[in-house]
Design an enzyme around this catalytic site. Structure first.
Site, mmCIF file in Angstrom:
data_model
loop_
_atom_site.group_PDB
_atom_site.id
_atom_site.type_symbol
_atom_site.label_atom_id
_atom_site.label_comp_id
_atom_site.label_asym_id
_atom_site.label_seq_id
_atom_site.Cartn_x
_atom_site.Cartn_y
_atom_site.Cartn_z
ATOM 1 C CD GLU A 164 -15.015 41.120 60.465
ATOM 2 O OE1 GLU A 164 -15.167 40.959 61.679
ATOM 3 O OE2 GLU A 164 -15.243 40.218 59.632
ATOM 4 C CD GLU A 368 -11.771 37.952 57.880
ATOM 5 O OE1 GLU A 368 -12.656 37.431 58.583
ATOM 6 O OE2 GLU A 368 -10.993 38.814 58.299
HETATM 7 C C1 PNW Z 1 -13.929 37.947 61.671
HETATM 8 N N1 PNW Z 1 -19.552 38.375 64.927
HETATM 9 O O1 PNW Z 1 -14.383 38.115 62.970
HETATM 10 C C2 PNW Z 1 -12.496 38.418 61.758
HETATM 11 O O2 PNW Z 1 -12.119 39.342 60.785
HETATM 12 C C3 PNW Z 1 -11.509 37.310 61.896
HETATM 13 O O3 PNW Z 1 -10.380 37.787 62.579
HETATM 14 C C4 PNW Z 1 -12.158 36.127 62.591
HETATM 15 O O4 PNW Z 1 -11.246 35.128 62.922
HETATM 16 C C5 PNW Z 1 -13.235 35.610 61.650
HETATM 17 O O5 PNW Z 1 -14.144 36.637 61.291
HETATM 18 C C6 PNW Z 1 -14.022 34.442 62.216
HETATM 19 O O6 PNW Z 1 -14.732 34.827 63.362
HETATM 20 C C7 PNW Z 1 -15.701 38.146 63.374
HETATM 21 O O7 PNW Z 1 -19.725 38.133 66.149
HETATM 22 C C8 PNW Z 1 -15.924 37.959 64.731
HETATM 23 O O8 PNW Z 1 -20.508 38.673 64.189
HETATM 24 C C9 PNW Z 1 -17.194 38.046 65.242
HETATM 25 C C10 PNW Z 1 -18.252 38.309 64.399
HETATM 26 C C11 PNW Z 1 -18.040 38.503 63.042
HETATM 27 C C12 PNW Z 1 -16.752 38.416 62.538
#
Ligand code: PNW
Length: 472
Positions: A164, A368
């Site tokens: 990401e 994921e």
């Molecule tokens: C992903 N957003 O994070 C990550 O790859 C993981 O480490 C995390 O625990 C999981 O999704 C759940 O959040 C994100 O704000 C964090 O759009 C924030 C966002 C998207 C993905």
């Protein structure tokens, strides 16, 4: 019963900083997330990853859980500051040893290791030298990729360069809600570029040293963007450019989209892009990793009285949405998970089919997908997380639908194997199919873990009516 293709890869996922703990042990150096979490006020509840899930010390137990789940693969990340503290110089042998034990332990149990090189834990020293907005960070990342390929490339057959990069660049350097908590839009776009460049260089490095049969990939949190009405097409285009095509363009097509450059012209002239960089970023990939949680709904800002930045940022705090000042992020209809993210699996089917259309030769993997809920624990310890079972069931149906319609999806990884450090939200947000007791670190299978084990064993989803099934 909805069956999945033969050889479909079932897995679970975690990331180093979110589960390992042992933050200052065996020679590990600090990362930007140690600095972030140790800064009062930045993480909910004052939580840190110092102990996380103590996975570093409970490796065997966690390998046992994976074995019992019956998964064919485990997606983990290598902590750059654990194996190469400071981001430069010699490897830290104790850190390398930990991943040797993890990889060998997985292989001994017939579980394929899927290694992510960068899940956000930049060595603090590299941030002090400027971080991802600096070109040098991409070069150091390529060196690190080379070293990891040399050490583990004989055994790891699936590599993911970055997790990401959208989050790394925009949440880290524009909105500042992630480490290193900077709010500098121009730097965020430079970070976008150096992440793209670092990815390409890392793929080159891995190709040179890893097993020739290795599958090389990158994981993007692509946004499935929808407009409230047809008149919102330009808002959709802008968000798609900065969120999706800023990475898909260079990585899969060798160029930044013209509209992205135009939309962000008041922020940067993109002069950090040197001749040949986008060609370097565009290395042939064996697979594209997709992380999906929910779709994004936008409309053209029509308030007249001023501009609105982004979801959750209407209060004048910094927005991650550079070049989208005239876009309004619309709260979507529920139901919601504990993150406030709406549950809508149709976005996943549509996203996978869009990728099939735009990049027909690139196989896909869901690296994921999952949901945070405040799970109820019974007096006898049983965790009845039927909402998570329902979420997973819906999204796996959506994957099956996309496969049916022609998308080449090779696997699916639940986020997450266990409750863990959910970044700025700390431990309050639980994504695990296995519960982790914060006091004792005890692991308890939730109903969703039993359910997932059965799905994996059947290589098929049960009929929807049985979706909330469980073991007693
Ligand atoms: C992903 N957003 O994070 C990550 O790859 C993981 O480490 C995390 O625990 C999981 O999704 C759940 O959040 C994100 O704000 C964090 O759009 C924030 C966002 C998207 C993905």
């Amino acid at each position: 019963m909805t069956a999945f293709p033969e050889n479909f890869l079932w897995g679970t996922a975690t990331a180093a900083y979110q589960v390992e703990g042992a933050w200052a042990e065996d020679g590990r150096g600090p990362s930007i997330w140690d600095t972030f979490s140790h800064t009062p006020g930045l993480v909910a509840g004052g939580d840190t990853g110092d102990a996380a899930c103590d996975h570093y010390h409970r490796l065997d137990e966690d390998l046992g859980i994976l074995t019992a789940l019956g998964v064919g693969a485990y997606r983990f990340s290598i902590s750059w500051p654990r194996v190469r503290p400071g981001g430069r110089g010699p490897l830290n042998q104790a850190g390398v040893d930990f991943y040797d034990r993890l990889i060998d332990g997985l292989l001994a149990r017939d579980i394929a290791p899927v290694a992510t090189l960068y899940h956000w834990d930049l060595p603090q020293e590299l941030e002090e030298a400027g971080g991802w907005p600096e070109r040098d960070t991409a070069l150091r990342f390529a060196e690190y990729a080379h070293l990891m390929g040399e050490r583990f490339g004989d055994r790891v057959r699936t590599w993911i360069t970055l997790n990401e990069p959208w989050c790394s660049a925009y949440l880290g350097y524009a909105s500042g809600v992630h480490a290193p908590a900077r709010t500098e839009p121009a730097a965020a776009l430079a970070a976008v570029h150096h992440l793209n460049l670092g990815h390409g260089l890392a793929v080159q490095a891995l190709r040179a040293v890893a097993d020739p049969a290795a599958q090389l990939s990158v994981t993007l949190n692509l946004h499935h963007v929808r407009g409230v009405s047809e008149g919102d097409a330009d808002a959709v285009r802008r968000v798609d450019a900065v969120a999706n095509r800023a990475f898909l363009g260079p990585m899969l097509e060798g160029a930044y989209p013209d509209d992205l450059i135009a939309d962000t012209a008041s922020v940067t002239d993109w002069s950090f892009v040197r001749d040949g960089d986008t060609a370097t970023a565009c290395q042939p990939l064996d697979m594209l990793g997709v992380n999906y949680y929910n779709p994004t709904l936008v409309r053209q800002w029509g308030g007249g009285g001023g501009r609105q930045s982004a979801d959750g940022h209407q209060d004048g705090t910094a927005s991650p949405w550079i070049g989208c000042e005239d876009v309004e992020f619309v709260r979507q209809p529920g139901p919601y998970t504990e993150m406030g993210w709406n549950i809508d699996e149709s976005g996943l089917t549509e996203l996978l089919l869009r990728l099939r259309r735009d990049h027909p030769d690139t196989p896909l993997m869901i690296t994921e997908n999952g949901a945070a809920f405040a799970d109820a624990v019974d007096a006898d310890g049983r965790v009845r997380d039927e909402r998570r079972v329902d979420y997973l069931h819906r999204h796996l149906s959506a994957v099956a639908e996309a496969i049916e319609a022609g998308a080449d999806v090779r696997g699916y990884f639940v986020w997450s194997l266990m409750d863990n450090f959910e970044w700025a939200h700390g431990y309050a947000k639980r994504f695990g199919i296995v519960r982790v007791d914060r006091d004792t670190m005890e692991r308890t299978w939730k109903d969703s873990a039993f359910w997932y084990r059965d799905v994996v064993a059947a290589n098929a989803l049960p009929a929807a009516s049985a979706a909330a099934g469980h073991d007693g």
